[in-house]
Design an enzyme around this catalytic site. Structure first.
Site, PDB file in Angstrom:
ATOM      1  N   HIS A 140       5.150  11.346  -3.139  1.00  0.00           N
ATOM      2  CA  HIS A 140       6.449  11.971  -3.329  1.00  0.00           C
ATOM      3  C   HIS A 140       7.316  11.719  -2.095  1.00  0.00           C
ATOM      4  CE1 HIS A 140       5.532  16.170  -1.302  1.00  0.00           C
ATOM      5  NE2 HIS A 140       5.067  15.177  -0.601  1.00  0.00           N
ATOM      6  N   CYS A 159       9.122  13.019   6.195  1.00  0.00           N
ATOM      7  CA  CYS A 159       8.764  13.230   4.795  1.00  0.00           C
ATOM      8  C   CYS A 159       9.884  12.809   3.848  1.00  0.00           C
ATOM      9  CB  CYS A 159       8.395  14.696   4.551  1.00  0.00           C
ATOM     10  SG  CYS A 159       6.876  15.201   5.391  1.00  0.00           S
ATOM     11  N   HIS A 165       5.324   9.184   0.562  1.00  0.00           N
ATOM     12  CA  HIS A 165       3.991   9.309   1.157  1.00  0.00           C
ATOM     13  C   HIS A 165       3.116  10.034   0.144  1.00  0.00           C
ATOM     14  CE1 HIS A 165       5.987  13.136   2.124  1.00  0.00           C
ATOM     15  NE2 HIS A 165       4.779  13.682   2.105  1.00  0.00           N
ATOM     16  N   HIS A 167      -0.479  12.333  -1.310  1.00  0.00           N
ATOM     17  CA  HIS A 167      -1.392  13.461  -1.117  1.00  0.00           C
ATOM     18  C   HIS A 167      -2.483  13.407  -2.173  1.00  0.00           C
ATOM     19  CE1 HIS A 167       1.141  15.610   1.773  1.00  0.00           C
ATOM     20  NE2 HIS A 167       2.183  15.354   0.987  1.00  0.00           N
ATOM     21  N   ASP A 204      -1.023  11.765 -12.069  1.00  0.00           N
ATOM     22  CA  ASP A 204      -2.011  11.107 -11.230  1.00  0.00           C
ATOM     23  C   ASP A 204      -1.609   9.667 -10.912  1.00  0.00           C
ATOM     24  OD1 ASP A 204      -4.487  11.002  -9.819  1.00  0.00           O
ATOM     25  OD2 ASP A 204      -5.368   9.898 -11.490  1.00  0.00           O
ATOM     26  N   HIS A 205      -1.645   9.325  -9.621  1.00  0.00           N
ATOM     27  CA  HIS A 205      -1.284   7.987  -9.130  1.00  0.00           C
ATOM     28  C   HIS A 205       0.135   7.593  -9.532  1.00  0.00           C
ATOM     29  CE1 HIS A 205      -5.546   7.777  -8.238  1.00  0.00           C
ATOM     30  NE2 HIS A 205      -5.320   6.690  -7.522  1.00  0.00           N
ATOM     31  N   GLU A 254      -1.471  20.977  -1.182  1.00  0.00           N
ATOM     32  CA  GLU A 254      -0.935  19.680  -0.763  1.00  0.00           C
ATOM     33  C   GLU A 254      -1.864  19.051   0.266  1.00  0.00           C
ATOM     34  OE1 GLU A 254       3.555  18.718  -0.405  1.00  0.00           O
ATOM     35  OE2 GLU A 254       2.891  19.329   1.602  1.00  0.00           O
TER      36      GLU A 254
END
Length: 271
Positions: A140, A159, A165, A167, A204-205, A254
């Site tokens: 995100h 960020c 980046h 998580h 996801d991904h 996170e």
């Protein structure tokens, strides 16, 4: 008022002792050496004021001994009979309610695996809470589309990096209600399918800002991720459980140091 929580680590199996002094619940790393044994955690939260002489809400050795003496046999019996765990915290809570005069048992949770827990709270009985944890990985960029670029950099620093980046998110879904005639709040396999289809598969991904429609104009902070996931799940989980039970909260980690819980608005005062 103070709340004291004690985690008791119970080994269930042929090699386990019924005595708290065996070391199962006292040491930080209980003896767990046989493949036939099972480790189950019980967390008891006592509410009250510290004793004038000891400054304890309750001596933790007394907490351990009562759980071994009263709760452990109930747990052993439930496992032997292969009963669903959803009703177990309510049964154990009622059995331990008067075990510590001068302190009030406020919450009791049973953790049969690191990813599943069942909890009874004093103000909610006969209802119980069932929680299940899930995982997904996503990228995100912290960016508020209503701010200019300079304001976003000032608010979010690195960020706000254009390329984002990532998580490894952990997700806990918690339901509140009375177990049905089969002894469950919701069928765990059905819950897993709902979360997989509505949350894990779409996120996801993925780059949340670009690939998940809910974040096209919404900053994907951990706070907003928790709220969006709640909104994605609430209709489907309620369709499975209403009026007997409902979605209570969603918590998103996170990192191991940062997480956020989104609580159903009408339950916020009971948290």
């Amino acid at each position: 008022m103070w709340r004291l929580t004690r985690e008791i680590r119970l080994i269930i199996g042929a090699s386990a002792s019924d005595e708290a002094s065996s070391g199962d619940g006292w040491s930080g790393r209980p003896g767990f050496e046989n493949l036939g044994d099972r480790l189950v955690l019980i967390r008891a939260t006592l509410a009250g004021s510290p004793d004038a002489a000891t400054d304890y809400v309750r001596n933790i050795q007394e907490v351990d001994r009562a759980v071994y003496r009263i709760a452990r046999p109930l747990l052993v019996q439930a496992i032997a009979q292969q009963r669903p765990g959803h009703e177990l915290p309510r049964v154990i809570f009622q059995a331990l309610r008067d075990a510590w005069p001068g302190a009030t048992l406020d919450r009791l949770s049973v953790h049969p695996t690191p990813f599943v827990s069942f909890e009874a709270r004093r103000r909610e009985i006969p209802m119980v809470r069932f929680s299940h944890q899930f995982e997904f990985s996503a990228a995100h960029r912290l960016h508020n589309p209503h701010l200019d670029d300079q304001a976003n950099v000032h608010a979010f620093g690195k960020c706000n990096n254009l390329h984002g980046h990532g998580h490894n998110y952990e997700l806990e879904v918690m339901l509140l209600g009375e177990p049905n005639e089969s002894g469950v709040v919701i069928d765990p396999e059905r819950l897993r399918r709902i979360v997989q289809q509505r949350v894990v598969d779409p996120m996801d991904h993925k780059f949340l800002n670009l690939e998940v429609p809910q974040f096209a104009q919404l900053n994907p902070s951990v706070e907003n991720i928790a709220r969006v996931i709640f909104e994605l799940l609430v209709d489907a989980t309620d369709a499975e459980t209403r009026p007997r039970a409902r979605l209570a909260s969603v918590t998103v980690w996170e990192t191991p140091k940062t997480w956020c819980e989104y609580i159903a608005p009408d339950l916020a005062d009971q948290a």
